[in-house]
Design a protein around this motif. Sequence first.
Motif, PDB file in Angstrom:
ATOM      1  N   PHE A 116      45.322  50.314  26.737  1.00 25.69           N
ATOM      2  CA  PHE A 116      45.140  49.216  25.783  1.00 25.69           C
ATOM      3  C   PHE A 116      44.236  48.157  26.413  1.00 25.69           C
ATOM      4  O   PHE A 116      44.434  47.733  27.552  1.00 25.69           O
ATOM      5  N   TYR A 117      43.224  47.721  25.625  1.00 27.47           N
ATOM      6  CA  TYR A 117      42.223  46.804  26.163  1.00 27.47           C
ATOM      7  C   TYR A 117      41.834  45.772  25.111  1.00 27.47           C
ATOM      8  O   TYR A 117      41.452  46.122  23.991  1.00 27.47           O
ATOM      9  N   ASP A 118      41.938  44.517  25.467  1.00 27.45           N
ATOM     10  CA  ASP A 118      41.513  43.402  24.635  1.00 27.45           C
ATOM     11  C   ASP A 118      40.406  42.686  25.389  1.00 27.45           C
ATOM     12  O   ASP A 118      40.640  42.120  26.461  1.00 27.45           O
ATOM     13  N   TYR A 119      39.199  42.688  24.829  1.00 31.26           N
ATOM     14  CA  TYR A 119      38.075  42.117  25.576  1.00 31.26           C
ATOM     15  C   TYR A 119      38.261  40.623  25.843  1.00 31.26           C
ATOM     16  O   TYR A 119      37.628  40.068  26.757  1.00 31.26           O
ATOM     17  N   ASN A 120      39.143  39.962  25.074  1.00 35.59           N
ATOM     18  CA  ASN A 120      39.414  38.550  25.332  1.00 35.59           C
ATOM     19  C   ASN A 120      40.135  38.337  26.655  1.00 35.59           C
ATOM     20  O   ASN A 120      40.158  37.217  27.181  1.00 35.59           O
ATOM     21  N   ASN A 121      40.742  39.405  27.168  1.00 36.61           N
ATOM     22  CA  ASN A 121      41.410  39.363  28.481  1.00 36.61           C
ATOM     23  C   ASN A 121      40.808  40.475  29.333  1.00 36.61           C
ATOM     24  O   ASN A 121      41.436  41.508  29.562  1.00 36.61           O
ATOM     25  N   PRO A 122      39.580  40.273  29.802  1.00 35.02           N
ATOM     26  CA  PRO A 122      38.788  41.359  30.384  1.00 35.02           C
ATOM     27  C   PRO A 122      39.372  42.031  31.616  1.00 35.02           C
ATOM     28  O   PRO A 122      39.065  43.186  31.883  1.00 35.02           O
ATOM     29  N   LEU A 123      40.209  41.339  32.355  1.00 36.39           N
ATOM     30  CA  LEU A 123      40.773  41.920  33.576  1.00 36.39           C
ATOM     31  C   LEU A 123      42.270  42.145  33.473  1.00 36.39           C
ATOM     32  O   LEU A 123      42.933  42.411  34.490  1.00 36.39           O
ATOM     33  N   ASP A 124      42.805  42.087  32.275  1.00 37.02           N
ATOM     34  CA  ASP A 124      44.225  42.352  32.060  1.00 37.02           C
ATOM     35  C   ASP A 124      44.409  43.856  31.879  1.00 37.02           C
ATOM     36  O   ASP A 124      44.480  44.369  30.767  1.00 37.02           O
ATOM     37  N   LEU A 125      44.482  44.548  32.997  1.00 37.97           N
ATOM     38  CA  LEU A 125      44.534  46.005  33.018  1.00 37.97           C
ATOM     39  C   LEU A 125      45.760  46.468  33.806  1.00 37.97           C
ATOM     40  O   LEU A 125      46.229  45.755  34.702  1.00 37.97           O
ATOM     41  N   PRO A 126      46.278  47.652  33.501  1.00 29.38           N
ATOM     42  CA  PRO A 126      47.459  48.143  34.220  1.00 29.38           C
ATOM     43  C   PRO A 126      47.161  48.412  35.694  1.00 29.38           C
ATOM     44  O   PRO A 126      46.010  48.629  36.087  1.00 29.38           O
ATOM     45  N   LEU A 149      29.976  40.006  24.951  1.00 27.45           N
ATOM     46  CA  LEU A 149      29.258  40.763  25.980  1.00 27.45           C
ATOM     47  C   LEU A 149      29.630  40.271  27.374  1.00 27.45           C
ATOM     48  O   LEU A 149      29.833  41.075  28.291  1.00 27.45           O
ATOM     49  N   GLN A 150      29.738  38.967  27.547  1.00 28.20           N
ATOM     50  CA  GLN A 150      30.071  38.417  28.856  1.00 28.20           C
ATOM     51  C   GLN A 150      31.441  38.886  29.332  1.00 28.20           C
ATOM     52  O   GLN A 150      31.612  39.271  30.501  1.00 28.20           O
ATOM     53  N   LYS A 151      32.418  38.885  28.425  1.00 29.02           N
ATOM     54  CA  LYS A 151      33.764  39.302  28.797  1.00 29.02           C
ATOM     55  C   LYS A 151      33.833  40.795  29.085  1.00 29.02           C
ATOM     56  O   LYS A 151      34.491  41.234  30.039  1.00 29.02           O
ATOM     57  N   MET A 152      33.127  41.591  28.270  1.00 30.61           N
ATOM     58  CA  MET A 152      33.125  43.024  28.520  1.00 30.61           C
ATOM     59  C   MET A 152      32.353  43.352  29.800  1.00 30.61           C
ATOM     60  O   MET A 152      32.661  44.322  30.488  1.00 30.61           O
ATOM     61  N   ALA A 153      31.354  42.542  30.118  1.00 31.28           N
ATOM     62  CA  ALA A 153      30.611  42.734  31.367  1.00 31.28           C
ATOM     63  C   ALA A 153      31.540  42.555  32.567  1.00 31.28           C
ATOM     64  O   ALA A 153      31.425  43.270  33.568  1.00 31.28           O
ATOM     65  N   GLU A 154      32.477  41.624  32.482  1.00 28.31           N
ATOM     66  CA  GLU A 154      33.460  41.448  33.554  1.00 28.31           C
ATOM     67  C   GLU A 154      34.273  42.718  33.752  1.00 28.31           C
ATOM     68  O   GLU A 154      34.518  43.149  34.886  1.00 28.31           O
ATOM     69  N   THR A 155      34.687  43.304  32.642  1.00 29.99           N
ATOM     70  CA  THR A 155      35.460  44.540  32.712  1.00 29.99           C
ATOM     71  C   THR A 155      34.640  45.660  33.331  1.00 29.99           C
ATOM     72  O   THR A 155      35.115  46.375  34.224  1.00 29.99           O
ATOM     73  N   ALA A 156      33.417  45.822  32.851  1.00 25.34           N
ATOM     74  CA  ALA A 156      32.551  46.906  33.335  1.00 25.34           C
ATOM     75  C   ALA A 156      32.283  46.771  34.829  1.00 25.34           C
ATOM     76  O   ALA A 156      32.329  47.759  35.578  1.00 25.34           O
ATOM     77  N   GLN A 157      32.028  45.558  35.274  1.00 25.82           N
ATOM     78  CA  GLN A 157      31.760  45.341  36.696  1.00 25.82           C
ATOM     79  C   GLN A 157      33.000  45.579  37.544  1.00 25.82           C
ATOM     80  O   GLN A 157      32.898  46.037  38.682  1.00 25.82           O
ATOM     81  N   TYR A 158      34.154  45.284  37.012  1.00 24.90           N
ATOM     82  CA  TYR A 158      35.408  45.527  37.731  1.00 24.90           C
ATOM     83  C   TYR A 158      35.678  47.021  37.859  1.00 24.90           C
ATOM     84  O   TYR A 158      36.100  47.501  38.923  1.00 24.90           O
ATOM     85  N   LEU A 159      35.428  47.772  36.796  1.00 23.07           N
ATOM     86  CA  LEU A 159      35.749  49.192  36.787  1.00 23.07           C
ATOM     87  C   LEU A 159      34.737  50.036  37.555  1.00 23.07           C
ATOM     88  O   LEU A 159      35.096  51.016  38.207  1.00 23.07           O
ATOM     89  N   SER A 160      33.476  49.673  37.477  1.00 23.78           N
ATOM     90  CA  SER A 160      32.398  50.545  37.940  1.00 23.78           C
ATOM     91  C   SER A 160      32.131  50.450  39.435  1.00 23.78           C
ATOM     92  O   SER A 160      32.249  49.386  40.044  1.00 23.78           O
ATOM     93  N   GLN A 161      31.738  51.587  39.995  1.00 24.82           N
ATOM     94  CA  GLN A 161      31.232  51.613  41.362  1.00 24.82           C
ATOM     95  C   GLN A 161      29.788  51.104  41.396  1.00 24.82           C
ATOM     96  O   GLN A 161      29.239  50.896  42.474  1.00 24.82           O
ATOM     97  N   GLY A 162      29.201  50.915  40.240  1.00 29.16           N
ATOM     98  CA  GLY A 162      27.846  50.370  40.183  1.00 29.16           C
ATOM     99  C   GLY A 162      27.086  50.714  38.914  1.00 29.16           C
ATOM    100  O   GLY A 162      26.337  49.901  38.393  1.00 29.16           O
TER     101      GLY A 162
END
Length: 213
Positions: A116-126, A149-162
């Motif tokens: 479950f993912y809410d872009y308003n809470n970009p780093l609220d992940l299990p 886009l800014q909030k989803m960018a936070e998520t993408a940068q957190y998840l990705s190795q690059g």
Amino acid sequence: MSDSDDDIPQLSSHTLAALQEFYAEQKQQTDPGGDDKYNIGIIEEDWQLSQFWYSPETALRLAEEALAVAGEGGRIACVSAPSVYQKLRELHREDLSVYLFEYDKRFAIYGEEFVFYDYNNPLDLPQKIIAHSFDIVVADPPYLSEECLQKMAETAQYLSQGKILLCTGAIMEEAAAGLLGVKMCKFIPKHTRNLANEFRCYVNYDSGLDSES
């Protein structure tokens, strides 16, 4: 959107398969001659959630790109990109690990691969989601706004190795470049429905998508 929803139930593979079979049979009974053009498996678009599925050809091409980048034994995160996730499931590579980060809880039928993912809470992940553990992130912000886009960018940068593959409107090119260092590709994604806004793909790595149109 809020993060106050009940926890997502985790289903066993056997229960999940039975549930999917039941839904498929139910859909066939209620709409035996229905057009699956606007469906992902058994799940239809919900415009209230700003959902617009990719065409099968686009979903396949993006899935193939993600597979090529992830490589053998790779990990792929699909963030608000269920069309690509579904196509990756259809390609069925046993060595692959794919997660769908999505607000729509209908996708919980996919069991542990659904987050479950809410872009308003970009780093609220299990806790099971470890930072920088995905070879590639495929992200499709549901709204054409810099805030989204800014909030989803936070998520993408957190998840990705690059490596990040972003799909969003052409009008977001400058903001996407500033937030994620991505550049627009020549490949033009298409949807099952004609959208008013021009839609494009962006990457921050050398991609085969940049040689296609």
